[in-house]
Design a protein around this motif. Structure first.
Motif, PDB file in Angstrom:
ATOM      1  N   SER A  36       8.455   5.832 -10.401  1.00 37.63           N
ATOM      2  CA  SER A  36       8.459   6.908  -9.396  1.00 37.63           C
ATOM      3  C   SER A  36       9.449   8.019  -9.717  1.00 37.63           C
ATOM      4  N   VAL A  37      10.461   7.706 -10.536  1.00 35.02           N
ATOM      5  CA  VAL A  37      11.592   8.626 -10.733  1.00 35.02           C
ATOM      6  C   VAL A  37      11.183   9.995 -11.273  1.00 35.02           C
ATOM      7  N   PRO A  38      10.271  10.095 -12.250  1.00 37.45           N
ATOM      8  CA  PRO A  38       9.932  11.421 -12.775  1.00 37.45           C
ATOM      9  C   PRO A  38       9.269  12.356 -11.753  1.00 37.45           C
ATOM     10  N   PHE A  39       8.835  11.815 -10.615  1.00 34.52           N
ATOM     11  CA  PHE A  39       8.091  12.624  -9.650  1.00 34.52           C
ATOM     12  C   PHE A  39       8.929  13.025  -8.439  1.00 34.52           C
ATOM     13  N   ALA A  40      10.198  12.664  -8.411  1.00 34.41           N
ATOM     14  CA  ALA A  40      11.045  13.001  -7.274  1.00 34.41           C
ATOM     15  C   ALA A  40      11.279  14.512  -7.215  1.00 34.41           C
ATOM     16  N   ASP A  41      11.173  15.071  -6.025  1.00 31.06           N
ATOM     17  CA  ASP A  41      11.470  16.496  -5.835  1.00 31.06           C
ATOM     18  C   ASP A  41      12.002  16.699  -4.415  1.00 31.06           C
ATOM     19  N   GLU A  42      12.210  17.950  -4.006  1.00 25.66           N
ATOM     20  CA  GLU A  42      12.820  18.226  -2.712  1.00 25.66           C
ATOM     21  C   GLU A  42      11.937  17.759  -1.561  1.00 25.66           C
ATOM     22  N   GLU A  43      10.621  17.945  -1.671  1.00 21.86           N
ATOM     23  CA  GLU A  43       9.728  17.545  -0.586  1.00 21.86           C
ATOM     24  C   GLU A  43       9.726  16.029  -0.402  1.00 21.86           C
ATOM     25  N   PHE A  44       9.750  15.311  -1.518  1.00 21.17           N
ATOM     26  CA  PHE A  44       9.856  13.851  -1.472  1.00 21.17           C
ATOM     27  C   PHE A  44      11.143  13.437  -0.751  1.00 21.17           C
ATOM     28  N   GLY A  45      12.251  14.041  -1.142  1.00 15.65           N
ATOM     29  CA  GLY A  45      13.527  13.715  -0.516  1.00 15.65           C
ATOM     30  C   GLY A  45      13.545  14.075   0.956  1.00 15.65           C
ATOM     31  N   ARG A  46      12.935  15.198   1.301  1.00 15.04           N
ATOM     32  CA  ARG A  46      12.902  15.635   2.700  1.00 15.04           C
ATOM     33  C   ARG A  46      12.125  14.640   3.563  1.00 15.04           C
ATOM     34  N   PHE A  47      10.993  14.157   3.041  1.00 14.12           N
ATOM     35  CA  PHE A  47      10.204  13.190   3.796  1.00 14.12           C
ATOM     36  C   PHE A  47      10.987  11.897   4.015  1.00 14.12           C
ATOM     37  N   GLY A 168      -7.524 -11.190   1.639  1.00 15.05           N
ATOM     38  CA  GLY A 168      -7.461 -11.906   2.901  1.00 15.05           C
ATOM     39  C   GLY A 168      -6.955 -11.010   4.015  1.00 15.05           C
ATOM     40  N   GLY A 169      -6.819 -11.569   5.183  1.00 15.47           N
ATOM     41  CA  GLY A 169      -6.447 -10.768   6.336  1.00 15.47           C
ATOM     42  C   GLY A 169      -7.680 -10.210   7.023  1.00 15.47           C
ATOM     43  N   THR A 170      -7.481  -9.554   8.140  1.00 16.18           N
ATOM     44  CA  THR A 170      -8.580  -9.033   8.945  1.00 16.18           C
ATOM     45  C   THR A 170      -8.913  -7.604   8.537  1.00 16.18           C
ATOM     46  N   PRO A 171     -10.186  -7.298   8.214  1.00 16.20           N
ATOM     47  CA  PRO A 171     -10.563  -5.913   7.905  1.00 16.20           C
ATOM     48  C   PRO A 171     -10.207  -4.982   9.070  1.00 16.20           C
ATOM     49  N   THR A 172      -9.474  -3.938   8.786  1.00 10.19           N
ATOM     50  CA  THR A 172      -8.919  -3.071   9.825  1.00 10.19           C
ATOM     51  C   THR A 172      -9.154  -1.614   9.485  1.00 10.19           C
ATOM     52  N   ALA A 173      -9.498  -0.816  10.482  1.00 14.99           N
ATOM     53  CA  ALA A 173      -9.635   0.630  10.315  1.00 14.99           C
ATOM     54  C   ALA A 173      -8.316   1.315  10.643  1.00 14.99           C
ATOM     55  N   PHE A 174      -8.071   2.449   9.984  1.00 22.30           N
ATOM     56  CA  PHE A 174      -6.848   3.213  10.211  1.00 22.30           C
ATOM     57  C   PHE A 174      -7.180   4.670  10.485  1.00 22.30           C
ATOM     58  N   GLU A 175      -6.295   5.323  11.219  1.00 22.58           N
ATOM     59  CA  GLU A 175      -6.392   6.760  11.476  1.00 22.58           C
ATOM     60  C   GLU A 175      -5.310   7.480  10.685  1.00 22.58           C
ATOM     61  N   LEU A 176      -5.680   8.559   9.994  1.00 19.91           N
ATOM     62  CA  LEU A 176      -4.708   9.381   9.279  1.00 19.91           C
ATOM     63  C   LEU A 176      -3.999  10.275  10.291  1.00 19.91           C
ATOM     64  N   THR A 177      -2.685  10.095  10.421  1.00 21.67           N
ATOM     65  CA  THR A 177      -1.934  10.855  11.419  1.00 21.67           C
ATOM     66  C   THR A 177      -1.016  11.908  10.808  1.00 21.67           C
ATOM     67  N   GLY A 178      -0.901  11.915   9.483  1.00 18.76           N
ATOM     68  CA  GLY A 178      -0.079  12.924   8.827  1.00 18.76           C
ATOM     69  C   GLY A 178      -0.285  12.884   7.333  1.00 18.76           C
ATOM     70  N   HIS A 179      -0.197  14.046   6.685  1.00 18.85           N
ATOM     71  CA  HIS A 179      -0.339  14.069   5.229  1.00 18.85           C
ATOM     72  C   HIS A 179       0.321  15.318   4.665  1.00 18.85           C
ATOM     73  N   ARG A 180       0.836  15.193   3.471  1.00 25.17           N
ATOM     74  CA  ARG A 180       1.400  16.322   2.732  1.00 25.17           C
ATOM     75  C   ARG A 180       1.385  15.965   1.253  1.00 25.17           C
ATOM     76  N   THR A 181       1.558  16.966   0.418  1.00 20.29           N
ATOM     77  CA  THR A 181       1.574  16.762  -1.031  1.00 20.29           C
ATOM     78  C   THR A 181       2.805  17.447  -1.597  1.00 20.29           C
ATOM     79  N   THR A 182       3.523  16.760  -2.486  1.00 19.38           N
ATOM     80  CA  THR A 182       4.728  17.329  -3.072  1.00 19.38           C
ATOM     81  C   THR A 182       4.376  18.187  -4.285  1.00 19.38           C
ATOM     82  N   SER A 183       5.372  18.881  -4.815  1.00 21.36           N
ATOM     83  CA  SER A 183       5.150  19.765  -5.961  1.00 21.36           C
ATOM     84  C   SER A 183       4.776  18.997  -7.220  1.00 21.36           C
ATOM     85  N   THR A 184       5.097  17.701  -7.274  1.00 21.80           N
ATOM     86  CA  THR A 184       4.799  16.885  -8.452  1.00 21.80           C
ATOM     87  C   THR A 184       3.513  16.079  -8.293  1.00 21.80           C
TER      88      THR A 184
END
Length: 206
Positions: A36-47, A168-184
């Motif tokens: 993960s280290v080569p992809f760290a940037d300000e947006e990553f740190g802010r999140f 294993g585990g129970t099949p579960t649906a999820f809702e996307l509640t937030g998203h962003r993309t960093t510069s990397t």
């Protein structure tokens, strides 16, 4: 009542093992630590600062606890939003093999996972946060105990390593509640479970 949140760094092929350093976790001969280290940037740190700004306690697996306990106490800057909270706030370590946890404000818990998590959720506060902790995270997902998932997907493929989502585990649906993309190119996606997964078909009718 607190909610249990899971924050995970993950490759395109679902690997979550040893994102932060070459020697972080070589279990099963894993040689690709630190991806993960080569992809760290300000947006990553802010999140990540935002995530740690909401925490009131941590739930960790033994391996991640030992990695964190060897590193974060050495970061003594009280203004560091991650170190200050990790070093000061309650940390609960789910382990049947760890005798004692010496890092400040740490407690080993050994009971039934569902019971222990529900007990932690009953405490006042905002979030009980899980970071890393692959085996624990898999169990929490399989048991349907996670209230919110932060997936940080890094644009790299490794081909081997411990993956986040268990069989294993129970099949579960999820809702996307937030998203962003960093510069990397790291995509940061926040999901909450909404109930059982639904199924259908695209097959043409008769």
């Amino acid at each position: 009542m607190a909610k249990l949140t899971l924050t995970t760094f993950m490759t395109l092929d679902g690997v979550m093992q040893a994102p932060g350093g070459t020697e972080e976790d070589r279990t099963d001969g894993f040689e690709y630590g630190g991806w993960s280290v080569p992809f760290a940037d300000e947006e990553f740190g802010r999140f990540m600062d935002e995530v740690f700004g909401r925490v009131d306690s941590f739930l960790l697996g033994r391996r991640t606890y030992e990695i964190f306990a060897a590193y974060w106490p050495q970061v003594t800057d009280e203004n560091d939003p991650i170190a200050s909270r990790l070093n000061a706030l309650p940390k609960y370590v789910m382990s049947r093999t760890l005798d004692k946890a010496e890092w400040n404000n740490s407690t080993v818990i050994r009971g039934d996972l569902t019971e222990e998590v529900n007990r932690l959720k009953q405490q006042p506060g905002r979030e009980v946060q899980v970071h890393g902790s692959a085996r624990l995270a898999q169990s929490l997902i399989a048991l349907g105990l996670v209230d919110e998932v932060n997936l940080l997907v890094f644009p790299v493929f490794l081909g081997k390593g411990r993956r986040l989502f268990p069989d294993g585990g129970t099949p579960t649906a999820f809702e996307l509640t937030g998203h962003r993309t960093t510069s990397t190119g790291v995509t940061i996606q926040t999901y909450r479970p909404t109930g059982p997964a639904e199924f259908g078909t695209f097959a043409l009718g008769e």
